[in-house]
Design an enzyme around this catalytic site. Structure first.
Site, mmCIF file in Angstrom:
data_model
loop_
_atom_site.group_PDB
_atom_site.id
_atom_site.type_symbol
_atom_site.label_atom_id
_atom_site.label_comp_id
_atom_site.label_asym_id
_atom_site.label_seq_id
_atom_site.Cartn_x
_atom_site.Cartn_y
_atom_site.Cartn_z
ATOM 1 N N LYS A 73 3.909 6.033 4.913
ATOM 2 C CA LYS A 73 2.722 5.795 5.728
ATOM 3 C C LYS A 73 2.629 6.810 6.871
ATOM 4 C CE LYS A 73 2.892 2.151 8.053
ATOM 5 N NZ LYS A 73 3.203 0.757 8.288
ATOM 6 N N THR A 75 4.232 9.656 7.068
ATOM 7 C CA THR A 75 4.109 10.976 6.435
ATOM 8 C C THR A 75 2.644 11.269 6.100
ATOM 9 O OG1 THR A 75 6.308 10.668 5.522
ATOM 10 C CG2 THR A 75 4.945 12.367 4.499
ATOM 11 N N ARG A 96 3.597 5.734 16.858
ATOM 12 C CA ARG A 96 4.469 5.011 17.789
ATOM 13 C C ARG A 96 5.746 5.787 18.093
ATOM 14 N NH1 ARG A 96 5.211 0.154 14.071
ATOM 15 N NH2 ARG A 96 4.575 1.790 12.628
ATOM 16 N N LYS A 107 20.998 5.245 10.295
ATOM 17 C CA LYS A 107 20.602 6.570 10.753
ATOM 18 C C LYS A 107 19.169 6.566 11.278
ATOM 19 C CE LYS A 107 24.001 9.156 8.290
ATOM 20 N NZ LYS A 107 24.365 10.484 7.810
ATOM 21 N N ALA A 275 6.439 -4.989 15.345
ATOM 22 C CA ALA A 275 5.313 -5.245 14.452
ATOM 23 C C ALA A 275 5.262 -6.704 14.012
ATOM 24 C CB ALA A 275 5.379 -4.324 13.245
ATOM 25 N N PHE A 303 4.158 -1.964 9.275
ATOM 26 C CA PHE A 303 4.214 -2.765 8.046
ATOM 27 C C PHE A 303 3.036 -2.475 7.108
ATOM 28 C CE2 PHE A 303 6.604 -6.272 10.615
ATOM 29 C CZ PHE A 303 7.754 -5.513 10.601
ATOM 30 N N PHE A 383 4.981 11.667 -5.464
ATOM 31 C CA PHE A 383 6.406 11.913 -5.676
ATOM 32 C C PHE A 383 6.537 12.820 -6.881
ATOM 33 C CE2 PHE A 383 9.428 9.232 -3.210
ATOM 34 C CZ PHE A 383 8.506 8.698 -2.321
ATOM 35 N N TRP A 411 3.760 15.932 1.600
ATOM 36 C CA TRP A 411 5.217 15.938 1.761
ATOM 37 C C TRP A 411 5.796 17.260 1.263
ATOM 38 C CZ3 TRP A 411 9.361 16.243 -1.705
ATOM 39 C CH2 TRP A 411 10.623 15.890 -1.182
#
Lengths: 558, 558
Positions: A73, A75, A96, A107, A275, A303, A383, A411
């Site tokens: 989202k 990205t 945000r 991480k 959220a 979300f 993808f 991406w």
């Protein structure tokens, strides 16, 4: 195909001085308060000076219910912003800020991914411009002032069993969830039960993100309920006289942060409320400022669309007077397959039937968003394993729902890959069909508001509230809080309260376990499931391997 | 004579962009990391690049034992820096940062006063560049990791009754002094007693101020003792694997902050450890960096010379390889009168005899400083009520002690008023008589070090330590900590442990109540009296009247 990691790409970014990024939006270097060479705050005086300008077009990026496959989202938000700039539009992104504490457990995360990222990545995962520290300080000051008031005689007659103001720290520290304070004798006060949440769960955070300006900020801070008396009448932060000093502590944090995408386009990164117990959107002041400076502003909400877009519309847009011109719903072929029942391990293999079956989840989100009067574009975040047939299956499905889906390859390719998406979004906006309206009126009862969301958005049979909860809602209505919107706290993984139920389930109820009043932020929270407001660290926290290497670079954070 | 308040003068300051201030020291704008337009950090890479340069001359400003009359140590530090620049010397000032929390109890303080101040004053009393927040975060991470380690199986076999690592927050919050954590069941860990100190009391703060570079910082953080096992063997922060991530959190905070005096001369404001349980000096990295960039560096230490100068010499200079070229002892006629027995209400009337009698306190400090092999200049910080005869009495007394006293009027006149003091200090330094050495060797036993300070500096008959304390010191010596310096924690108001005993008392003991090991900072704390590490707020905290006014200025903070 060997791809670089997000952090590798981020470190190779050819960042421009932040003053140059500001110039793109017409902000002079005097009006930018730099934090190093690649971050800045936009001065309050500049923000005040642009209030009479017309607004640009607001685009919300939301998504299907998240799956372990990942939807991208943020990205897509970044990619769309770069795509709009690529096709010649003046566009800015609003997202945000990240919470510090969780980065030391798991991480830390990029803001975006691949060639659609916002930088500087390390700083955004560490102290950034100190906003969250300011929120922690303001929150902590009020905490200290409440116990100090009790200590010096408790003139306000606070019932020490009914102090609802918890403390906060921006760290995952489960040992602080439930504590006893003021032990050790007379000099330390009156012992009582207390506890800490993580900073992003603070009502101060929600307020910072909803306040229109510093005056509104102080007003809302004063409105917060911190405790009740024995007669159950509320004690406000204003009664503690903390609202002025808290505002002073937050005055810099209220100024939106400007950074840049990998393609040197402007990005505002500001605020980060939970959220679930809050509304999960970046700050109103960042969004409204961006709308004065850019023709297109791309933002996102936490979300999936059932929670994120719903709160964005019913809480943020309603309260801030914003009207989105288009909504982009992000989906991936992989996530459709998971919604169609495919296990994560099997996502690599083509499965057009599963894609088709999983599209029901996407379809419901499209319908929901449309119910706010805003046109939808579906972004299929590409993808490399997606097959043409699978992509076509999603496109066909979306067309059958009266919307259009665009394959986007930001991406992999940056704005070159998202130009088509940007073009489609502009086309949809220029049709001028958006007629935004929240799905319930202010005047509706709180219980009916909850039920409206449960039935119209989640498609539950009903929201189940016991007598105690209904009585509490009624009491708040009697106290004048009936006109507030509701903020749903529910699992993000399903339309139901069961995270395992993917797709577009029917025949279920939404049990409301608890309700809370955020009188300063201005919403009633309806809690439908377990909500963790202070996370713990895992057995082997990522902190154990975070360090500076010999070049002074941060290792182990990503 | 109607004088403006410090805040009025500070707000009227004609500040120059911080890049111009950096230029005066040869720091290019690329090497300055700006925080707004009037604050910046000096980049680590620039600091690394100047390490081979020769050092300038280091001047310590210290004072007699503080009295309610006020001495003006920081004011004189700033005034002397401006005075040196006025007489054509390249000079910089190094002072400490202010703690956030206490400003919400009592009013915040200026850095200096009158026409000898450092600006921006508000920011230095609020978040400044976020250093203290970074320290709080690093400290909190270690706290969370300790309890997390215990939660997940306690492989290190920490005795939960012997966790010596307390938590911190930068707020005056007495309710957190003594608490019980991890209540509420299995998911929240093992209940234990714990407590919070204020951030400036954190050993992380002391370490940040003593570390030479980031490598040294991480080494020292790892050396901190966080708990003991049942067999009383220590558990280190290194064992918890927190040292790397803490260093990452502190990497920006380790870069010194550059601001400016009212006369636009460079001032480093960096670090702020407690002056009792820690050494009370600004950071080593700020001082050593300033010495590479300026010919004269003026710094100060907390409290009077018996505590501040002693620790500056025996801890900071010893550990950092610094050698001061001169010490300025600040005195005022009013403070001499108070030391001579005059009540505060009667300070306005001339009383030469009282001045003469009070000079004994000053005399002992002069003698003490000289015992470190460093020449002394006394600065008489001028008050408008001082009479010529009173000033002359101080000058005569100082001359009789083999030093010189100079009247300085920087508060009223800025550098015009401190040029004489600057000239005298340069003259003394150019004689080249300084031959600095700490007053005890590393090899001396810990008990003897404590006794040396008590007898040679305070002029006590002896430091009284019971068997338990001596055994503890012996144990640390056996563990390899015997070579550490000691850090005295004692009232600043007297050479004795009784704050009421002014002047130059004799015939007393120094009772050592408790000893603590700061293994990371690298000193043993000898506590001789009550030490408060978490202050409370007063009945009417200043926070109640702090607010933004209609112009956006902060009201009530000063």
């Amino acid at each position: 195909m060997a791809h670089k990691s997000d952090i590798q790409i981020a470190r190779e970014a050819k960042k421009r001085p932040i003053q140059e990024i500001g110039e793109k939006l017409g902000i002079s270097s005097d009006d930018l308060l730099p934090y190093g060479h690649d971050k800045a705050k936009v001065s309050q005086s500049f923000i005040n000076s642009v209030q009479d300008r017309p607004d640009g077009k607001l685009i919300l990026v939301t998504a299907i219910n998240p799956t372990p496959a990942g939807e991208g989202k943020t990205t897509t938000t970044v990619g769309l912003g770069d795509g709009l700039n690529r096709i010649g539009k003046k566009a800015a992104v609003c997202i945000r800020e990240a919470s510090l504490g969780p980065n030391f457990g798991m991480k830390g995360g990029a803001a975006g991914g691949g060639y659609a990222q916002i930088v500087p990545m390390e700083e955004m995962n560490l102290h950034f411009t100190g906003d969250f520290h300011a929120i922690t300080s303001a929150h902590s000051l009020l905490s200290a002032m409440i116990d100090n008031h009790i200590y010096w005689g408790n003139e306000l007659e606070i019932d020490t069993r009914r102090v609802v103001w918890r403390r906060v720290v921006d760290m995952n520290d489960r040992a602080l969830r439930q504590i006893t304070t003021s032990l050790g004798g007379v000099a330390n006060g009156f012992p009582r039960e207390a506890g800490f949440d993580i900073t992003v769960a603070s009502e101060v955070m929600a307020i910072l993100c909803l306040a229109k300006n510093l005056t509104d900020l102080q007003e809302r801070l004063g409105n917060m309920i911190v405790a009740y008396r024995r007669d159950k009448s509320p004690v406000f932060a204003r009664d503690i006289k903390a609202d002025g000093a808290m505002t002073v502590l937050l005055k810099d944090a209220m100024q939106p942060n400007l950074v840049q995408t990998l393609e040197n386009n402007p990005a505002f990164v500001h605020g980060g409320p939970f959220a679930n117990i809050a509304h999960g959107c970046n700050s109103v002041i960042a969004t409204t400022t961006a709308l004065k400076l850019a023709d297109y502003v791309v933002t996102e909400a936490g979300f999936g669309a059932d929670l994120g877009a719903e709160k964005f519309m019913n809480i943020k847009c309603r309260k801030a007077g914003l009207a989105p011109s288009a909504v982009v719903v992000v989906a991936t072929v992989r996530a459709m397959k998971m919604n169609g029942g495919v296990a994560k391990a099997d996502l690599g293999a083509e499965n057009v039937d599963a894609v088709k079956s999983g599209c029901a989840n996407l379809g419901r989100h499209i319908e929901n968003v449309k119910s706010f009067g805003v046109p939808v574009v579906v972004a299929i975040n590409h993808f490399i394993t997606d097959t043409d047939a699978e992509v076509q299956a999603v496109k066909d499905y979306v067309a059958s729902q009266g919307a259009e889906a665009v394959l986007s390859r930001h991406w992999e390719l940056g704005s070159e890959g998202s130009a088509d998406l940007a073009t489609k979004v502009v086309e949809v906006i220029e049709k001028g069909e958006a007629a935004f309206a929240p799905i319930y009126p202010d005047e509706m009862s709180l219980a009916d508001k909850i039920n409206t969301i449960a039935t119209k958005i989640y498609r539950a049979d009903e929201a189940v509230m016991d007598g105690k909860i209904r009585a509490q809602l009624k009491e708040w209505e009697d106290q004048g809080y009936g006109n507030l919107p509701v903020c749903m706290a529910k699992t993000q993984y399903s339309f139901t309260t069961d995270p395992e139920r993917r797709g577009a389930p029917t025949g279920f109820d939404i049990p409301v376990r608890e309700v809370r009043l955020s009188a300063g932020a201005g919403f009633v929270v309806a809690i439908c499931g377990e909500i963790m407001t202070m996370p713990g660290l895992p057995r082997v926290p990522s902190a154990e391997s975070i360090r500076l290497n010999a070049d002074g670079d941060v290792e182990g954070l990503f």
